[in-house]
Write a protein that holds these residues in place. Structure first.
Motif, short mmCIF file in Angstrom:
data_model
loop_
_atom_site.label_atom_id
_atom_site.label_comp_id
_atom_site.label_asym_id
_atom_site.label_seq_id
_atom_site.Cartn_x
_atom_site.Cartn_y
_atom_site.Cartn_z
N VAL A 145 10.71 2.99 0.99
CA VAL A 145 9.79 2.47 1.65
C VAL A 145 9.96 1.10 2.18
O VAL A 145 10.15 0.98 3.64
N PRO A 146 10.39 0.35 2.01
CA PRO A 146 11.53 -0.76 2.52
C PRO A 146 12.56 -1.07 4.30
O PRO A 146 11.84 -1.20 4.61
N THR A 147 12.79 0.33 3.10
CA THR A 147 13.86 1.10 5.13
C THR A 147 13.02 1.28 5.90
O THR A 147 13.55 0.90 7.14
N ARG A 182 14.08 1.54 -8.52
CA ARG A 182 15.39 0.68 -8.77
C ARG A 182 15.77 0.83 -7.22
O ARG A 182 16.14 -0.62 -6.18
N GLY A 183 15.84 1.64 -6.15
CA GLY A 183 16.00 2.29 -4.88
C GLY A 183 15.00 1.37 -3.69
O GLY A 183 15.54 0.56 -3.11
N GLU A 184 13.63 1.17 -4.48
CA GLU A 184 12.76 0.14 -4.15
C GLU A 184 13.19 -1.09 -4.17
O GLU A 184 12.83 -1.75 -2.73
N THR A 185 13.46 -1.45 -5.31
CA THR A 185 14.08 -2.53 -4.96
C THR A 185 14.86 -3.68 -4.25
O THR A 185 14.67 -4.62 -3.93
N GLY A 218 0.62 -1.28 0.42
CA GLY A 218 -0.11 0.22 0.08
C GLY A 218 0.90 1.06 0.14
O GLY A 218 0.97 1.64 -0.99
N SER A 219 2.22 1.84 0.84
CA SER A 219 2.61 2.57 1.14
C SER A 219 3.74 2.67 -0.03
O SER A 219 3.66 3.99 -1.00
N TYR A 230 2.92 6.12 4.33
CA TYR A 230 3.73 6.27 3.55
C TYR A 230 3.56 8.07 4.09
O TYR A 230 4.47 9.06 4.06
N ASP A 231 2.22 8.53 5.50
CA ASP A 231 2.43 9.97 5.92
C ASP A 231 3.63 10.17 6.21
O ASP A 231 4.11 10.98 6.32
#
Lengths: 443, 121
Positions: B46-48, A46-49, A30-31, B28-29
Motif C-alpha cells: 500500500v505505501p508503494t 512486514r513488507g508494508e512496514t 484506510g487502504s 485499495y481498488d
C-alpha cells in the motif's frame, strides 16, 4: 482525520513528514486496513512496514532539505576556513560533515526531481556516505603514514591501511554512483544490460575523482553551491510560475556598439599585459626580473579587464533593475583593482596579502549580490544562498580566481565583443522588421 | 518531478494506468485490480502504491477525483487524465511492436526447424 493512537497501522506513519501525514494519512490507513482485512490480518505486514519506512523516510529528502543541507555545508566549509581553524574538529567539519551534507543535498535533489526512487535514494545515500568515510580515512591514513615514514618508523595501524581504504572507497563509491546513474537511465529506453554496463563504468571512473574532490572544502563547496541554487529554483518553481508577470523585453542598455568597443579595448589591453608578463624582463627598465615582469603584466591585464566589466553591464538585461547589474559589477571592479594593486608588490607576499584579502572579500560581496536577486523563492532563502555562495568564494577561492582571470582577459573580451556584435545585427534586423519608426528609435 | 512523458513506464505505473483507463478507482481498488489484471505479477504494498500514485499525479498522468468515507475509512478516488491515457497508449503501441517483432522471429525459427526435420526425415 482520526486521532492518532498506538494502533499498529498508525505507527507506520511516524516515518512520513508531518505535511504528508496531514494530507494523506487517512487514505493510506484506510487502504492498509482494507487490505489487511481482506488478508485476515490485524496489523501491517512486514513488507508494508518496510515499504512505509522507505517511502516515508525518502519523502524527507526533498528540495527543501537539498537547499538547507547545501547552505549549511557552504557556511561550515567557508566559516571554518575564514576563522582559520585548523584543529581536529575543524578538519572533521570541512572534510567530514560538510561533504556528507553536500551529498545529502545531491541525493535529495535527485529524489525530489524523480531521478531516483525512494529505495534507491536511501541505499545510494548510505553507500555514498560509506564511501566518503572510507575516503576521509584514506586521507588520514596517508597523512599518518607520511609522518611515520618521515620519522623512520614502520607503518602500522591506520597508517598501514591506505591501499585497502582507497580500493574500498573506490569500490563502494563506484557502486553508489552506479546505482544513482542506473536509476537516472531508467527514464530512457536503453536496455537493462546497457544501463548496467554504462553505470558501472561511469561509476568506476568518476568515484575516485568525486571521492578525492568532495573531501576538499573547495570542491564540496562548489557542488553545494550548485545544489543550493538548483534546489531553490526547483522548490519554488510552481509558485514562481504562478506569480510571474509578463516581463518587459530583456533589452540591454541602448546600442551594443559601445559594449563592443569596450570589449575590444580589453582584448588589446589583455594582450599587452600578457606580452609584458612574458617578455617584459628583456626590455623594460621597470621589470628587474621575470617574476617582477609577470607581476606587472598581471596588473596591466587586470586593469584592462575594467572596460570588460562595463561591456558586460551594457550587454546584460536590466529587467530586475539597474542596481543589481551595475552594483555587483562595480564591486567586482574594486576586487580586480585590489588584486592589480597587490601585484605591483609581487613577489613580496607580506605586502600583497592585505590587498588579496580585500579583493577576495569584495569578490564575495559582488558574487553574493549578483546571485541573490537572480534566484527564485522566499527572500530569506535567496539571501541565505547568496550569502553562503559569497562567503564560500571569499574564504575558499577568492585569492586564486581573480589573478588567474588576468590570463583570460583577452579571450573573455573577444567573446563579449562577438556577442555584442551579434546584438548589433539582431537589433538592426529587428529595426528593419519593425518598420521605419522602430528603426529611427533604434538609431 | 518526473516530467518526461516519453520515458518508459515502470510495471507498477503501467498497471495503475491500465486499471484506471476504464474506471475511476480508489487506492485499495487499484491495488486489487492491478493484481488481478497482471495475473498476480504486480503485487504492490500500500505505501508503494501511494508513492506511485503521487508520482503519476505529479507528472499529470492521473488526478485525484474526490474522497469519501466508507465504513469509517477514508477513500480517495483517482482518474486517468488525457495525458495519462496517451502515455499508456504509446506504451501499449511499443509493447505491441515488440511483441510483433518477437512473433516474427519465433515463426521463422519454427519454420526453420520444421524444414530441417522434414529434410532429416
Amino acid at each position: 482525520m482520526s486521532p492518532r493512537g498506538a494502533d499498529a497501522f498508525e505507527r507506520v506513519l511516524i516515518w512520513y513528514p508531518k505535511w504528508w501525514r496531514e494530507a494523506n494519512a487517512d487514505v493510506l490507513l484506510g487502504s492498509m486496513r482494507d487490505h489487511a482485512e481482506h488478508e485476515g490480518r490485524s496489523r501491517p505486514s512486514r513488507g508494508e512496514t518496510f515499504s512505509a519506512f522507505v517511502n516515508g523516510v525518502a519523502l524527507h529528502l526533498d528540495a527543501r532539505v537539498a537547499l538547507w543541507s547545501s547552505v549549511v555545508a557552504l557556511v561550515l566549509s567557508s566559516g571554518v576556513w575564514m576563522l582559520g581553524l585548523r584543529d581536529t574538529y575543524a578538519g572533521l567539519a570541512t572534510t567530514g560533515i560538510a561533504p556528507v551534507l553536500t551529498l545529502v543535498g545531491v541525493v535529495a535533489l535527485l529524489r525530489s526531481r524523480g531521478w531516483a526512487t525512494p529505495l534507491r535514494s536511501l541505499v545510494a545515500l548510505v553507500v555514498l556516505v560509506g564511501a566518503l568515510i572510507l575516503a576521509a580515512l584514506a586521507q588520514l591514513s596517508w597523512a599518518r603514514g607520511f609522518a611515520l615514514a618521515d620519522a623512520g618508523v614502520a607503518l602500522s595501524g591506520l597508517a598501514a591501511m591506505w591501499a585497502p581504504l582507497v580500493v574500498g572507497g573506490w569500490a563502494v563509491g563506484g557502486a553508489g554512483l552506479a546505482l544513482i546513474l542506473d536509476g537516472a537511465l531508467t527514464h530512457t529506453r536503453m536496455p537493462q544490460w546497457g544501463r548496467a554496463v554504462l553505470a558501472v563504468v561511469a561509476g568506476a571512473v568518476t568515484a575516485p575523482v568525486l571521492g578525492a574532490g568532495l573531501i576538499s572544502p573547495v570542491m564540496s563547496s562548489s557542488v553545494a553551491a550548485v545544489v543550493a541554487v538548483v534546489a531553490l529554483r526547483v522548490a519554488e518553481r510552481p509558485l514562481a510560475a504562478r506569480a510571474r508577470t509578463p516581463e518587459s523585453s530583456p533589452s540591454a542598455d541602448s546600442s551594443p556598439r559601445p559594449a563592443q568597443w569596450l570589449a575590444w579595448s580589453s582584448v588589446a589591453g589583455g594582450l599587452v599585459g600578457l606580452a609584458y608578463a612574458l617578455t617584459g624582463s628583456t626590455w623594460s627598465v621597470g621589470a628587474t626580473d621575470s617574476t617582477v615582469a609577470m607581476g606587472h603584466g598581471i596588473t596591466l591585464s587586470l586593469a584592462a579587464s575594467i572596460p570588460l566589466f562595463a561591456a558586460t553591464g551594457l550587454c546584460v538585461p536590466k529587467r530586475r533593475g539597474r542596481i543589481v547589474v551595475w552594483g555587483p559589477l562595480c564591486v567586482a571592479v574594486l576586487a580586480v583593482a585590489a588584486v592589480a594593486v597587490a601585484y605591483v608588490f609581487a613577489p613580496e607576499w607580506e605586502r600583497m596579502e592585505s590587498w588579496m584579502t580585500l579583493s577576495a572579500s569584495l569578490g564575495g560581496v559582488a558574487l553574493g549580490w549578483w546571485v541573490t536577486p537572480r534566484l527564485r523563492g522566499p527572500l530569506a532563502a535567496r539571501a541565505a544562498v547568496g550569502l553562503a555562495v559569497g562567503v564560500a568564494y571569499m574564504a575558499l577561492v577568492g585569492i586564486t580566481v581573480i589573478p588567474s582571470l588576468a590570463l583570460a582577459v583577452s579571450v573573455m573580451g573577444f567573446i563579449v565583443a562577438i556577442r555584442a556584435r551579434r546584438g548589433v545585427r539582431v537589433s538592426s534586423s529587428h529595426a528593419s522588421n519593425e518598420g521605419p519608426a522602430s528603426a529611427a528609435l533604434t538609431a | 518531478m518526473l516530467g518526461d512523458m516519453s520515458a518508459p513506464l515502470a510495471p507498477p505505473s503501467f498497471w495503475i494506468l491500465t486499471v484506471l483507463a476504464s474506471h475511476r478507482r480508489h487506492g485499495y481498488d487499484i491495488l486489487q485490480a492491478a493484481a488481478t489484471a497482471s495475473d498476480g505479477r504486480v503485487s504492490l504494498k500500500v505505501p508503494t502504491l501511494y508513492a506511485a500514485l503521487e508520482r503519476l499525479e505529479a507528472d499529470g498522468s492521473i488526478r485525484a477525483d474526490g474522497e469519501e468515507i466508507v465504513n469509517g475509512r477514508a477513500r480517495r478516488y483517482f482518474v486517468i487524465t488525457d495525458e495519462g491515457a496517451a502515455r499508456l497508449s504509446e506504451e501499449v503501441d511499443a509493447m505491441e511492436q515488440a511483441a510483433r517483432a518477437a512473433r516474427v522471429h519465433l515463426t521463422t525459427r519454427r519454420a526453420t526447424f520444421a524444414f530441417a526435420r522434414a529434410v532429416m526425415a
